[in-house]
Design a protein around this motif. Structure first.
Motif, PDB file in Angstrom:
ATOM      1  N   PRO A 114       0.843  -1.211   0.000  1.00  0.00           N
ATOM      2  CA  PRO A 114       0.000   0.000   0.000  1.00  0.00           C
ATOM      3  C   PRO A 114       0.867   1.246   0.000  1.00  0.00           C
ATOM      4  O   PRO A 114       1.963   1.263   0.565  1.00  0.00           O
ATOM      5  CB  PRO A 114      -0.796  -0.125   1.301  1.00  0.00           C
ATOM      6  N   THR A 115       0.382   2.289  -0.635  1.00  0.00           N
ATOM      7  CA  THR A 115       1.075   3.579  -0.623  1.00  0.00           C
ATOM      8  C   THR A 115       0.441   4.484   0.423  1.00  0.00           C
ATOM      9  O   THR A 115      -0.597   4.164   1.000  1.00  0.00           O
ATOM     10  CB  THR A 115       1.006   4.242  -2.007  1.00  0.00           C
ATOM     11  N   GLN A 116       1.053   5.622   0.671  1.00  0.00           N
ATOM     12  CA  GLN A 116       0.613   6.511   1.744  1.00  0.00           C
ATOM     13  C   GLN A 116      -0.812   7.032   1.556  1.00  0.00           C
ATOM     14  O   GLN A 116      -1.491   7.351   2.527  1.00  0.00           O
ATOM     15  CB  GLN A 116       1.582   7.695   1.866  1.00  0.00           C
ATOM     16  N   ASP A 117      -1.248   7.113   0.310  1.00  0.00           N
ATOM     17  CA  ASP A 117      -2.578   7.667   0.050  1.00  0.00           C
ATOM     18  C   ASP A 117      -3.665   6.608   0.000  1.00  0.00           C
ATOM     19  O   ASP A 117      -4.798   6.904  -0.379  1.00  0.00           O
ATOM     20  CB  ASP A 117      -2.575   8.477  -1.249  1.00  0.00           C
ATOM     21  N   GLY A 118      -3.338   5.366   0.355  1.00  0.00           N
ATOM     22  CA  GLY A 118      -4.342   4.315   0.392  1.00  0.00           C
ATOM     23  C   GLY A 118      -4.426   3.494  -0.870  1.00  0.00           C
ATOM     24  O   GLY A 118      -5.159   2.493  -0.908  1.00  0.00           O
ATOM     25  N   LEU A 119      -3.717   3.876  -1.921  1.00  0.00           N
ATOM     26  CA  LEU A 119      -3.684   3.070  -3.135  1.00  0.00           C
ATOM     27  C   LEU A 119      -2.671   1.945  -2.972  1.00  0.00           C
ATOM     28  O   LEU A 119      -2.054   1.797  -1.925  1.00  0.00           O
ATOM     29  CB  LEU A 119      -3.324   3.949  -4.335  1.00  0.00           C
ATOM     30  N   HIS A 120      -2.510   1.147  -4.028  1.00  0.00           N
ATOM     31  CA  HIS A 120      -1.531   0.065  -3.991  1.00  0.00           C
ATOM     32  C   HIS A 120      -0.592   0.184  -5.182  1.00  0.00           C
ATOM     33  O   HIS A 120      -0.994   0.600  -6.271  1.00  0.00           O
ATOM     34  CB  HIS A 120      -2.224  -1.298  -4.026  1.00  0.00           C
ATOM     35  N   GLU A 126      -8.222  15.461 -10.938  1.00  0.00           N
ATOM     36  CA  GLU A 126      -8.463  14.702  -9.712  1.00  0.00           C
ATOM     37  C   GLU A 126      -8.137  15.543  -8.486  1.00  0.00           C
ATOM     38  O   GLU A 126      -8.877  15.545  -7.492  1.00  0.00           O
ATOM     39  CB  GLU A 126      -7.626  13.429  -9.704  1.00  0.00           C
ATOM     40  N   ALA A 127      -7.030  16.281  -8.562  1.00  0.00           N
ATOM     41  CA  ALA A 127      -6.627  17.130  -7.440  1.00  0.00           C
ATOM     42  C   ALA A 127      -7.652  18.228  -7.188  1.00  0.00           C
ATOM     43  O   ALA A 127      -7.951  18.556  -6.028  1.00  0.00           O
ATOM     44  CB  ALA A 127      -5.258  17.741  -7.712  1.00  0.00           C
ATOM     45  N   GLN A 181       0.639  25.021 -10.473  1.00  0.00           N
ATOM     46  CA  GLN A 181      -0.443  25.621  -9.695  1.00  0.00           C
ATOM     47  C   GLN A 181      -1.171  24.583  -8.857  1.00  0.00           C
ATOM     48  O   GLN A 181      -1.531  24.847  -7.705  1.00  0.00           O
ATOM     49  CB  GLN A 181      -1.440  26.326 -10.611  1.00  0.00           C
ATOM     50  N   ILE A 182      -1.367  23.402  -9.418  1.00  0.00           N
ATOM     51  CA  ILE A 182      -2.019  22.326  -8.669  1.00  0.00           C
ATOM     52  C   ILE A 182      -1.201  21.973  -7.434  1.00  0.00           C
ATOM     53  O   ILE A 182      -1.742  21.775  -6.334  1.00  0.00           O
ATOM     54  CB  ILE A 182      -2.211  21.081  -9.565  1.00  0.00           C
ATOM     55  N   GLY A 183       0.122  21.894  -7.603  1.00  0.00           N
ATOM     56  CA  GLY A 183       0.980  21.573  -6.470  1.00  0.00           C
ATOM     57  C   GLY A 183       0.917  22.622  -5.386  1.00  0.00           C
ATOM     58  O   GLY A 183       0.812  22.305  -4.192  1.00  0.00           O
ATOM     59  N   LEU A 234      -3.450  14.414  -2.236  1.00  0.00           N
ATOM     60  CA  LEU A 234      -2.952  15.618  -2.906  1.00  0.00           C
ATOM     61  C   LEU A 234      -1.423  15.647  -2.921  1.00  0.00           C
ATOM     62  O   LEU A 234      -0.803  16.054  -3.911  1.00  0.00           O
ATOM     63  CB  LEU A 234      -3.492  16.866  -2.213  1.00  0.00           C
ATOM     64  N   THR A 235      -0.821  15.198  -1.823  1.00  0.00           N
ATOM     65  CA  THR A 235       0.639  15.155  -1.749  1.00  0.00           C
ATOM     66  C   THR A 235       1.213  14.158  -2.745  1.00  0.00           C
ATOM     67  O   THR A 235       2.236  14.426  -3.410  1.00  0.00           O
ATOM     68  CB  THR A 235       1.096  14.806  -0.323  1.00  0.00           C
TER      69      THR A 235
END
Length: 380
Positions: A200-206, A247-248, A322-324, A356-357
């Motif tokens: 798993p990654t930090q954002d809950g995905l894999h 998405e962001a 800008q998104i960042g 977002l990160t």
């Protein structure tokens, strides 16, 4: 310029919003994370039933022939709901390689499976120390009779743990940093010599780290020119960056909404904290940052139709900058305005900031894209 959605686009927005409202609350997301691969096959099936997996593909290939605006609408909705399913990896990236560079035979073999939800993809591109350089490829693809033999390692492959098919960048000639001599190959995930380590990654995905050891594929595995695949890679990655910008925006929109609702209900000194002018100013600043991000996301979406590849890439890079910036500001303010609860796993607001990160650091962070815009001489 008219930025209003067409009737068909409004119906699409209502459709995806309705589906996710029914299928995706924060508690449901926690359940989906526990499924194999970290996402829900049932939700994926619903996306397929509504035709959302076939949106960008040509009608001749069984799709709906939709454009970048429709992808933006879907990705923004996925961002609002913090969706785990591999739409980006499969439809945007995997489908993007097939749409922009696939042969008729490759399209016929893979696109129907994407559209009906039976097949998912993963893009195996990142290598040790390659950072954001798409031309930094040390994985090799060597000719063997009519086919190829692939050797190397790829890291943090989104959906790599669960994908049926891997799209792999590999060097067919030249040195590690050469811009020529890079090919793109379709590799079955269960091919002999493919080893996957999922996590798993930090954002809950894999994601997965994948090793290729003497993996043999046929001559039909190469997408486009196996010695000059970088322009195709750059085009598809720009599509992915544009989709992630949308998405962001969805994640930022929901973060602001959730934070404002919290300010209205959380009481301090006997009154809602939203009555304090300082906190109102913070919320207003968050709104400004969101609208700046939304405008640049729209700009990047329109840039998908630019004929000039350099102009298109610069527009996407500017949007990513800008998104960042907006994502970091809105995420930090959301956490602070929620107070201590914002730092807990139980509160969804922190999970939006995590996503977002991750978006900010995928395919180039803010500093990287700021340099790209500067090197191009700016947008004007």
């Amino acid at each position: 310029m008219d930025f209003d959605l067409s009737e068909e686009q409004r119906l699409l927005k209502e459709s995806i919003d309705g589906l996710l409202t029914d299928s995706y609350d924060f508690d449901a997301r926690k359940k989906y994370q526990k499924e194999k691969g970290g996402w829900s096959k049932a939700v994926w099936g619903k996306l397929a039933e509504q035709g959302l997996l076939g949106l960008p593909f040509a009608e001749a290939d069984g799709g709906f022939g939709a454009g970048a605006v429709e992808t933006m609408i879907v990705m923004e909705a996925l961002g609002k709901a913090l969706v785990l399913e591999p739409y980006l990896a499969t439809v945007v990236i995997g489908g993007g390689f097939l749409r922009h560079g696939g042969s008729a035979e490759q399209k016929a073999a893979h696109i129907p499976g994407i559209i009906d939800g039976s097949k998912t993809f993963a893009f195996a591109q990142l290598e040790k120390n390659s950072r954001y350089d798409l031309a930094d490829v040390s994985t090799t693809a060597k000719k063997k009779e009519a086919g190829w033999v692939i050797d190397g390692e790829k890291f943090v492959v989104l959906n790599g743990e669960n994908a049926d098919t891997l799209i792999v960048t590999a060097r067919t000639k030249g040195g590690r940093h050469d811009k020529t001599g890079i090919g793109v190959f379709l590799v079955p995930a269960n091919a002999k010599g493919v080893t996957r380590k999922g996590y798993p990654t930090q954002d809950g995905l894999h994601a997965a780290d994948i090793t290729f050891t003497g993996v043999e594929v046929g001559s039909d595995a190469a997408i486009g020119d196996p010695e000059n695949g970088l322009p195709l890679i750059e085009r598809v990655v720009d599509d992915a960056r544009t989709a992630m910008c949308a998405e962001a925006v969805g994640a930022m929109d929901e973060s602001l909404k959730t934070t404002v609702e919290y300010l209205k209900t959380r009481k301090q000194f006997g009154v809602p904290i939203g009555s304090f002018q300082t906190l109102q100013h913070r919320a207003a600043d968050m709104f400004v940052a969101l609208e700046q991000a939304r405008s640049m996301s729209m700009f990047a979406t329109m840039a998908a139709d630019f004929d000039d590849a350099k102009e298109r890439a610069t527009a996407v890079a500017a949007a990513k900058v800008q998104i960042g910036k907006s994502g970091k500001f809105i995420g930090q303010q959301s956490i602070q305005l929620h107070g201590g609860i914002g730092m807990t796993q139980e509160a969804k607001i922190g999970h939006y900031f995590k996503r977002l990160t991750m978006i900010e650091n995928t395919f180039g962070d803010t500093d990287y894209h700021l340099r790209r815009v500067t090197d191009a001489g700016g947008l004007v």
